[in-house]
Write an enzyme that holds these catalytic residues in place. Structure first.
Site, PDB file in Angstrom:
ATOM      1  CE  LYS A 157      -3.662   4.653   0.590  1.00 11.36           C
ATOM      2  NZ  LYS A 157      -2.244   4.581   0.947  1.00 11.36           N
TER       3      LYS A 157
ATOM      4  CE1 TYR B  35       0.730   7.835   2.379  1.00 10.20           C
ATOM      5  CE2 TYR B  35       1.138   5.541   1.877  1.00 10.20           C
ATOM      6  CZ  TYR B  35       0.351   6.507   2.443  1.00 10.20           C
ATOM      7  OH  TYR B  35      -0.818   6.152   3.077  1.00 10.20           O
TER       8      TYR B  35
ATOM      9  CG  HIS C 124      -4.513   9.641   0.333  1.00 11.66           C
ATOM     10  ND1 HIS C 124      -3.174   9.601   0.074  1.00 11.66           N
ATOM     11  CD2 HIS C 124      -4.647   9.190   1.595  1.00 11.66           C
ATOM     12  CE1 HIS C 124      -2.526   9.148   1.144  1.00 11.66           C
ATOM     13  NE2 HIS C 124      -3.401   8.900   2.079  1.00 11.66           N
TER      14      HIS C 124
ATOM     15  CG  ASP D   3      -1.808   1.227   1.282  1.00 11.77           C
ATOM     16  OD1 ASP D   3      -2.893   1.154   0.694  1.00 11.77           O
ATOM     17  OD2 ASP D   3      -1.416   2.254   1.870  1.00 11.77           O
TER      18      ASP D   3
HETATM   19  P1  NDP Z   1       0.889   1.420  11.989  1.00 11.42           P
HETATM   20  O1  NDP Z   1      -0.224   1.315  12.957  1.00 11.42           O
HETATM   21  O2  NDP Z   1       1.064   0.384  10.942  1.00 11.42           O
HETATM   22  O3  NDP Z   1       2.192   1.565  12.864  1.00 11.42           O
HETATM   23  C1  NDP Z   1       3.473   1.742  12.328  1.00 11.42           C
HETATM   24  C2  NDP Z   1       4.428   1.967  13.506  1.00 11.42           C
HETATM   25  O4  NDP Z   1       4.422   0.818  14.347  1.00 11.42           O
HETATM   26  C3  NDP Z   1       5.845   2.185  13.066  1.00 11.42           C
HETATM   27  O5  NDP Z   1       6.416   3.121  13.967  1.00 11.42           O
HETATM   28  C4  NDP Z   1       6.492   0.823  13.247  1.00 11.42           C
HETATM   29  O6  NDP Z   1       7.860   0.963  13.572  1.00 11.42           O
HETATM   30  C5  NDP Z   1       5.713   0.273  14.423  1.00 11.42           C
HETATM   31  N1  NDP Z   1       5.582  -1.204  14.371  1.00 11.42           N
HETATM   32  C6  NDP Z   1       5.260  -1.942  13.295  1.00 11.42           C
HETATM   33  N2  NDP Z   1       5.235  -3.250  13.607  1.00 11.42           N
HETATM   34  C7  NDP Z   1       5.544  -3.337  14.921  1.00 11.42           C
HETATM   35  C8  NDP Z   1       5.711  -4.418  15.813  1.00 11.42           C
HETATM   36  N3  NDP Z   1       5.529  -5.677  15.413  1.00 11.42           N
HETATM   37  N4  NDP Z   1       6.046  -4.136  17.097  1.00 11.42           N
HETATM   38  C9  NDP Z   1       6.217  -2.863  17.522  1.00 11.42           C
HETATM   39  N5  NDP Z   1       6.080  -1.789  16.717  1.00 11.42           N
HETATM   40  C10 NDP Z   1       5.758  -2.023  15.415  1.00 11.42           C
HETATM   41  O7  NDP Z   1       0.773   2.907  11.337  1.00 11.42           O
HETATM   42  P2  NDP Z   1       0.781   3.586   9.912  1.00 11.42           P
HETATM   43  O8  NDP Z   1       0.214   4.923  10.154  1.00 11.42           O
HETATM   44  O9  NDP Z   1       2.082   3.501   9.237  1.00 11.42           O
HETATM   45  O10 NDP Z   1      -0.306   2.759   9.061  1.00 11.42           O
HETATM   46  C11 NDP Z   1       0.005   1.651   8.260  1.00 11.42           C
HETATM   47  C12 NDP Z   1      -0.198   1.962   6.796  1.00 11.42           C
HETATM   48  O11 NDP Z   1      -1.526   2.423   6.551  1.00 11.42           O
HETATM   49  C13 NDP Z   1       0.679   3.106   6.262  1.00 11.42           C
HETATM   50  O12 NDP Z   1       2.006   2.726   6.053  1.00 11.42           O
HETATM   51  C14 NDP Z   1      -0.081   3.457   5.012  1.00 11.42           C
HETATM   52  O13 NDP Z   1       0.207   2.531   3.984  1.00 11.42           O
HETATM   53  C15 NDP Z   1      -1.515   3.348   5.470  1.00 11.42           C
HETATM   54  N6  NDP Z   1      -2.045   4.653   5.927  1.00 11.42           N
HETATM   55  C16 NDP Z   1      -3.038   5.229   5.169  1.00 11.42           C
HETATM   56  C17 NDP Z   1      -3.556   6.439   5.505  1.00 11.42           C
HETATM   57  C18 NDP Z   1      -4.625   7.034   4.663  1.00 11.42           C
HETATM   58  O14 NDP Z   1      -4.937   8.221   4.847  1.00 11.42           O
HETATM   59  N7  NDP Z   1      -5.219   6.275   3.767  1.00 11.42           N
HETATM   60  C19 NDP Z   1      -3.091   7.194   6.694  1.00 11.42           C
HETATM   61  C20 NDP Z   1      -2.084   6.484   7.468  1.00 11.42           C
HETATM   62  C21 NDP Z   1      -1.602   5.265   7.079  1.00 11.42           C
HETATM   63  P3  NDP Z   1       9.093   0.601  12.576  1.00 11.42           P
HETATM   64  O15 NDP Z   1       8.696   0.966  11.191  1.00 11.42           O
HETATM   65  O16 NDP Z   1      10.197   1.448  13.119  1.00 11.42           O
HETATM   66  O17 NDP Z   1       9.356  -0.866  12.738  1.00 11.42           O
END
Ligand code: NDP
Length: 276
Positions: free
Chosen positions: A77, A52, A110, A47
């Site tokens: 998006k 991004y 988006h 995604d």
């Molecule tokens: P998430 O809820 O997926 O959290 C990501 C965070 O959690 C990062 O800091 C990551 O750290 C950490 N993390 C991931 N896996 C673990 C684990 N197993 N244990 C502990 N910490 C963990 O948040 P996002 O906001 O990134 O959402 C996911 C995806 O959703 C985005 O990447 C995007 O593709 C989408 N999105 C879409 C939006 C929209 O408006 N349509 C808005 C926001 C997100 P690290 O990377 O350092 O490991």
């Protein structure tokens, strides 16, 4: 390993893997390595978004993966600045070129940008992209019930998915129910609340009981809720960990315990407000 991820059938007949990798805030110069590693772990859905600024890196990872194109599900998006019929068609072409793909599996609006009030016109462009086979499926993101009501009333094609913020602290039951009732699959973004829910005692206790990590228990909750989920990580051990959620099951009591965690707390922006 790949076959462990269930597929969800969308209202246009296409199927999407229930678990994918999100790449929000993954820098362009890191994203190819992250996506390549995820594909090695078994992820088959990525995604991204024009906003991004990492579509080229995602495309590079897909091209160098050695996997047939049809085995990888790619979502991107439309940026908020590109609402409107002609602007959306132009923006799609830029995304497609950056990804280096002949087609995108899923193209999403988006944000609804309600004060601009262009999302119905934008959707006409999405319908054309679908007709032309350039976007196999089309959907929306961050649409609240009033935005969906207007879109459904004024268009032909029903969005396949609505990608919204969903996690234990923001369960969005009413919006998800509305989506299911209208044959729109909810897709959970920020599924781990960006890490904010992982220390909650209900979750840490449940994780210990199942011999799993808090993140795995939360992602398993999403899977058992039946919607699509796209956790983001750039940490190899976490990318792998987040994929290993198909070898255990939460009980009905566990699922009920999650209900008490819904505080309505958003980690991201409010879709009711136009933001750029
Ligand atoms: P998430 O809820 O997926 O959290 C990501 C965070 O959690 C990062 O800091 C990551 O750290 C950490 N993390 C991931 N896996 C673990 C684990 N197993 N244990 C502990 N910490 C963990 O948040 P996002 O906001 O990134 O959402 C996911 C995806 O959703 C985005 O990447 C995007 O593709 C989408 N999105 C879409 C939006 C929209 O408006 N349509 C808005 C926001 C997100 P690290 O990377 O350092 O490991």
């Amino acid at each position: 390993m790949v076959d462990t991820v269930p597929r969800i059938r969308l209202n246009d007949g296409a199927e999407i893997p229930q678990l994918g990798l999100g790449v929000f805030q993954v820098p362009q110069d890191e994203v190819a390595e992250v996506v390549r590693y995820a594909l090695q772990c078994g992820y088959r859905s990525i995604d991204t978004a024009a906003g991004y600024q990492n579509e080229e890196g995602v495309g590079e990872a897909i091209a160098s993966s050695g996997l047939p194109r049809e085995e990888i599900y790619v979502t991107t998006k439309l940026a908020n600045t590109d609402h409107g019929y002609d602007a959306a068609l132009r923006a799609f072409e830029v995304s497609r070129q950056k990804l280096g793909l002949t087609y995108v599996d899923l193209y999403l609006i988006h944000w609804p940008m309600p004060e601009r009030d262009l999302y119905v016109e934008t959707w006409r462009a999405f319908e054309k992209l679908k007709d032309d086979g350039l976007a196999r499926s089309i959907g929306v993101s961050n649409f609240l019930i009033p935005h969906l009501e207007k879109l459904l009333a004024e268009s032909e094609v029903v969005p396949t998915v609505n990608q919204i913020e969903v996690h234990p602290a923001l369960q969005q039951r009413e919006l998800r129910e509305y989506c299911w009732d209208h044959d729109i699959v909810p897709e959970a973004y920020s599924p781990l609340a960006r890490g904010e829910v992982l220390q909650h005692p209900v979750i840490t206790e449940m994780a210990a009981r199942h011999g799993k990590t808090p993140a795995q228990v939360v992602l398993r909750w999403h899977i058992q809720e039946g919607h699509i989920v796209i956790p983001k990580s750039t940490t190899p051990s976490r990318i792998k960990e987040n994929f290993e959620i198909f070898d255990f099951e939460l009980s009905e009591e566990d699922m009920t315990l999650f209900e008490s965690l819904d505080s309505g707390a958003r980690t991201g922006l409010d879709p009711a407000v136009t933001n750029e």
